[in-house]
Motif scaffolding. Structure first.
Motif, short mmCIF file in Angstrom:
data_model
loop_
_atom_site.label_atom_id
_atom_site.label_comp_id
_atom_site.label_asym_id
_atom_site.label_seq_id
_atom_site.Cartn_x
_atom_site.Cartn_y
_atom_site.Cartn_z
N GLY A 1 -55.90 25.56 27.68
CA GLY A 1 -56.59 26.26 28.58
C GLY A 1 -57.23 25.90 29.73
O GLY A 1 -57.15 26.35 30.80
N GLU A 2 -57.88 24.51 29.49
CA GLU A 2 -58.18 23.84 30.66
C GLU A 2 -57.28 23.48 31.62
O GLU A 2 -57.34 23.46 32.92
N THR B 1 -56.04 26.49 33.47
CA THR B 1 -57.11 26.97 34.42
C THR B 1 -56.91 25.89 35.56
O THR B 1 -57.32 26.35 36.82
N TRP B 2 -56.95 24.70 35.32
CA TRP B 2 -56.91 23.83 36.58
C TRP B 2 -55.78 24.04 37.59
O TRP B 2 -55.94 24.01 38.54
N GLU C 1 -56.25 26.95 39.55
CA GLU C 1 -57.32 26.91 40.55
C GLU C 1 -56.83 25.99 41.87
O GLU C 1 -57.53 25.83 42.83
N SER D 1 -58.35 36.04 40.38
CA SER D 1 -59.17 35.11 39.59
C SER D 1 -58.34 34.10 38.67
O SER D 1 -57.08 34.63 38.65
N PRO D 2 -58.83 32.98 38.40
CA PRO D 2 -58.01 32.45 37.36
C PRO D 2 -57.20 32.88 36.26
O PRO D 2 -56.34 32.80 35.94
N SER D 3 -57.99 33.91 35.63
CA SER D 3 -57.29 34.68 34.30
C SER D 3 -56.29 35.53 35.05
O SER D 3 -55.27 35.64 34.22
N ILE E 1 -53.15 33.43 35.99
CA ILE E 1 -52.48 33.00 34.61
C ILE E 1 -51.54 34.07 34.26
O ILE E 1 -50.37 33.77 33.94
#
Length: 188
Positions: free
Chosen positions: A117-118, A121-122, A125, A132-134, A137
């Motif tokens: 997840g990190e 998300t990174w 970004e 948005s990040p979500s 993705i």
């Protein structure tokens, strides 16, 4: 040659304590030293295997720089050692280029889901997006033709989040999702 002078092929001797001149070191015969080219060497600084010249033919570049393939191999070896020495079950050390800018990310954790997840998300970004990040993705997963399979109970959570029951229709679900993006898992 004067009688007190040593033969030319004799190794040099130290004349002074505490100071060692380069010509006083016989580093070329050590198994911990690999020659890159004339006067250029790689010296192992740990207790692992003997160093490698990275497959170099000994000529090197004309400007005296280490070829980029050799630098890449060395960087990968150093990063592998760095990541493997962490106490975490999962580790990531990443250097990436995004539209000419270089970004770095490192993470060490014992939670595989948190690590993934990190990382993603990174990644999102770093890209230039208004999403948005979500959302980004989800868009990237769809655009990459990556198939994602969710457990069946995930749908139940989405239905509960929108106050839908098994008696509601697919049309009711579509209506509930009309004004907002479909998110799995739903907000808690």
């Amino acid at each position: 040659m004067a009688p007190a002078d040593p033969p030319e092929d004799a190794p040099p001797t130290r004349e002074e304590e505490g100071v060692v001149r380069p010509d006083e070191l016989d580093y070329t015969s050590s198994e911990r030293v690999a020659e890159l080219s004339d006067g250029r060497y790689v010296v192992a600084t740990d207790n692992d295997d003997a160093p490698s010249a990275g497959g170099s033919d000994g000529d090197g570049d004309s400007d005296g720089e280490v070829p980029s393939d050799d630098r890449g191999t060395l960087a990968r070896q150093q990063m592998a050692r760095y990541v493997s020495e962490s106490d975490a079950d999962y580790g990531v050390g990443l250097t990436a280029a995004f539209d000419g800018d270089i970004a770095q990310h490192e993470q060490f954790t014992d939670d595989v889901a948190a690590a993934f997840g990190e990382l993603v998300t990174w990644y999102v970004e770093q890209i230039d997006t208004e999403a948005s990040p979500s959302e980004a993705i989800g868009i990237l997963l769809l655009a990459s033709n990556t198939t994602v399979t969710y457990p069946a109970n995930t749908l139940a959570a989405v239905l509960r989040d929108h106050d839908l029951t098994p008696d509601d229709s697919i049309a009711d679900l579509i209506e509930a999702l009309r004004d907002e993006p479909f998110q799995i898992p739903p907000n808690e």
